[in-house]
Design an enzyme around this catalytic site. Structure first.
Site, PDB file in Angstrom:
ATOM      1  N   ASN A  19       0.853  -1.186   0.000  1.00 18.52           N
ATOM      2  CA  ASN A  19       0.000   0.000   0.000  1.00 18.52           C
ATOM      3  C   ASN A  19       0.894   1.243   0.000  1.00 18.52           C
ATOM      4  OD1 ASN A  19      -1.823   2.026   0.535  1.00 18.52           O
ATOM      5  ND2 ASN A  19      -2.279   1.388   2.639  1.00 18.52           N
ATOM      6  N   LYS A  37       0.022   4.247  -0.253  1.00 17.01           N
ATOM      7  CA  LYS A  37      -0.648   5.433   0.282  1.00 17.01           C
ATOM      8  C   LYS A  37      -0.414   6.599  -0.694  1.00 17.01           C
ATOM      9  CE  LYS A  37      -0.063   3.381   4.754  1.00 17.01           C
ATOM     10  NZ  LYS A  37       0.132   3.526   6.178  1.00 17.01           N
ATOM     11  N   HIS A  43      -9.395   1.364   5.201  1.00 15.00           N
ATOM     12  CA  HIS A  43      -8.101   1.584   5.854  1.00 15.00           C
ATOM     13  C   HIS A  43      -8.297   2.585   7.006  1.00 15.00           C
ATOM     14  CE1 HIS A  43      -3.975   2.780   6.574  1.00 15.00           C
ATOM     15  NE2 HIS A  43      -3.623   1.648   5.966  1.00 15.00           N
ATOM     16  N   GLU A  56      -6.650   5.012   7.888  1.00 11.77           N
ATOM     17  CA  GLU A  56      -6.427   6.416   7.500  1.00 11.77           C
ATOM     18  C   GLU A  56      -7.668   6.994   6.826  1.00 11.77           C
ATOM     19  OE1 GLU A  56      -2.718   5.715   5.468  1.00 11.77           O
ATOM     20  OE2 GLU A  56      -1.829   5.196   7.401  1.00 11.77           O
ATOM     21  N   GLU A  74      -5.114  -4.608  10.973  1.00  7.93           N
ATOM     22  CA  GLU A  74      -4.046  -3.615  11.108  1.00  7.93           C
ATOM     23  C   GLU A  74      -4.256  -2.823  12.391  1.00  7.93           C
ATOM     24  OE1 GLU A  74      -2.223  -2.496   7.118  1.00  7.93           O
ATOM     25  OE2 GLU A  74      -4.033  -1.311   7.285  1.00  7.93           O
ATOM     26  N   GLY A 114       2.759   2.533  10.613  1.00  7.98           N
ATOM     27  CA  GLY A 114       3.705   3.629  10.384  1.00  7.98           C
ATOM     28  C   GLY A 114       4.458   4.056  11.628  1.00  7.98           C
ATOM     29  N   SER A 154       3.672  -1.938  10.254  1.00  5.13           N
ATOM     30  CA  SER A 154       5.139  -1.998  10.391  1.00  5.13           C
ATOM     31  C   SER A 154       5.710  -3.377  10.089  1.00  5.13           C
ATOM     32  CB  SER A 154       5.573  -1.499  11.779  1.00  5.13           C
ATOM     33  OG  SER A 154       5.166  -0.156  11.966  1.00  5.13           O
TER      34      SER A 154
HETATM   35  P1  PGA Z   1       2.973   0.396   7.602  1.00  4.81           P
HETATM   36  O1  PGA Z   1       1.504   0.616   7.001  1.00  4.81           O
HETATM   37  O2  PGA Z   1       3.498  -0.880   7.039  1.00  4.81           O
HETATM   38  O3  PGA Z   1       3.768   1.602   7.134  1.00  4.81           O
HETATM   39  O4  PGA Z   1       2.847   0.354   9.083  1.00  4.81           O
HETATM   40  C1  PGA Z   1       0.628  -0.455   6.845  1.00  4.81           C
HETATM   41  C2  PGA Z   1      -0.687   0.041   6.311  1.00  4.81           C
HETATM   42  O5  PGA Z   1      -1.130   1.122   6.684  1.00  4.81           O
HETATM   43  O6  PGA Z   1      -1.323  -0.632   5.481  1.00  4.81           O
END
Ligand code: PGA
Length: 245
Positions: A10, A12, A90, A92, A162, A168, A207
């Site tokens: 992803n 983003k 997601h 976000e 998640e 992140g 992560s």
């Molecule tokens: P990340 O993001 O691997 O940077 O923690 C995962 C995600 O938001 O899908």
């Protein structure tokens, strides 16, 4: 039947035309027999991908099929430019755009209707994890999806767990924490239909990186990963795909 692994990157709101070319070239040299590899770039880059040995995904869709919805994309538009998957729900999107689990369920339905596989994201924030109520929180997020979709439709979904506190942040759920949640999720599907529970792909996200992927992916109920930061470098994304193999 053994479940296949799925590793989705992803991007983003990151990436560039150069990275489309670099990643495509790097992936073309790899073969992933037992792994479904999915790349989720910003939608504007989707048509730039040429013939690939991986699948493409959008990062979001509208629940609408078309019409006066400035800035939105429909599931069928993503299908038309070659997507096989789309991320929905997601954290976000839930945080930045107030998306509810009811809306996310409708997006999953719209994706399925257009022939896309929805990657449905769920996960608890830190305060919920600290209060020890993560299972009921995440279970609640699944309820609208379970209510709206038939067994046959659910079987065509992929679920990505998640934990928001791990996205992140560099903090990863421990393999034991992730496995416990995945087992809980599979049990929720099993209450509905044993065959569905056995077949549905459950991904971990938060992560995940080359250093921890192998151990996470070795857990019984973890069938792959949704990768943010580590998908922005071809080398680390491919290393995670290799770990799933
Ligand atoms: P990340 O993001 O691997 O940077 O923690 C995962 C995600 O938001 O899908």
């Amino acid at each position: 039947m053994a479940r296949r692994y799925l590793v989705a990157g992803n991007w983003k709101m990151n990436g560039s035309k150069d990275y489309v070319a670099d990643l495509s070239k790097a992936l073309a040299n790899e073969s992933f027999d037992n792994v479904d590899v999915v790349v989720c770039p910003p939608a504007c880059f989707l048509p730039l991908f040429e013939k690939q040995n991986f699948a493409l995904a959008g990062q979001d869709i509208s629940v609408h099929e078309g019409g006066a919805h400035t800035g939105d994309l429909s599931a069928s538009m993503l299908a038309e430019v070659g997507c096989g998957y789309v991320i929905v729900g997601h954290s976000e999107r839930r945080d930045d755009h107030g998306e509810t689990s009811e809306l996310v369920a409708q997006k999953a339905k719209a994706a399925l209707a257009a022939g896309l596989v929805p990657l449905v994201c769920i996960g608890e924030p830190l305060e919920v994890r600290e209060a020890g109520t993560e299972e009921s929180y995440v279970g609640e997020q699944l309820v609208p999806l379970m209510n709206l979709l038939s067994d046959e439709e659910l079987a065509r979904c992929v679920i990505a767990y998640e934990p928001v506190w791990a996205i992140g942040t560099g903090k990863t759920a421990s393999p034991a924490q992730a496995q416990a949640m995945h087992a809980y999720l599979r049990a929720q599907f099993a209450k509905r239909n044993a065959e569905l529970a056995e077949g549905i792909q459950l991904l971990y996200g938060g992560s995940m990186k080359p250093e921890n992927a192998e151990e996470l992916l070795a857990q019984k109920d973890i069938d792959g990963g949704l990768i943010g930061g580590a998908s922005l470098k071809a080398e680390s994304f491919i290393a995670i795909c290799q770990a799933a193999k």
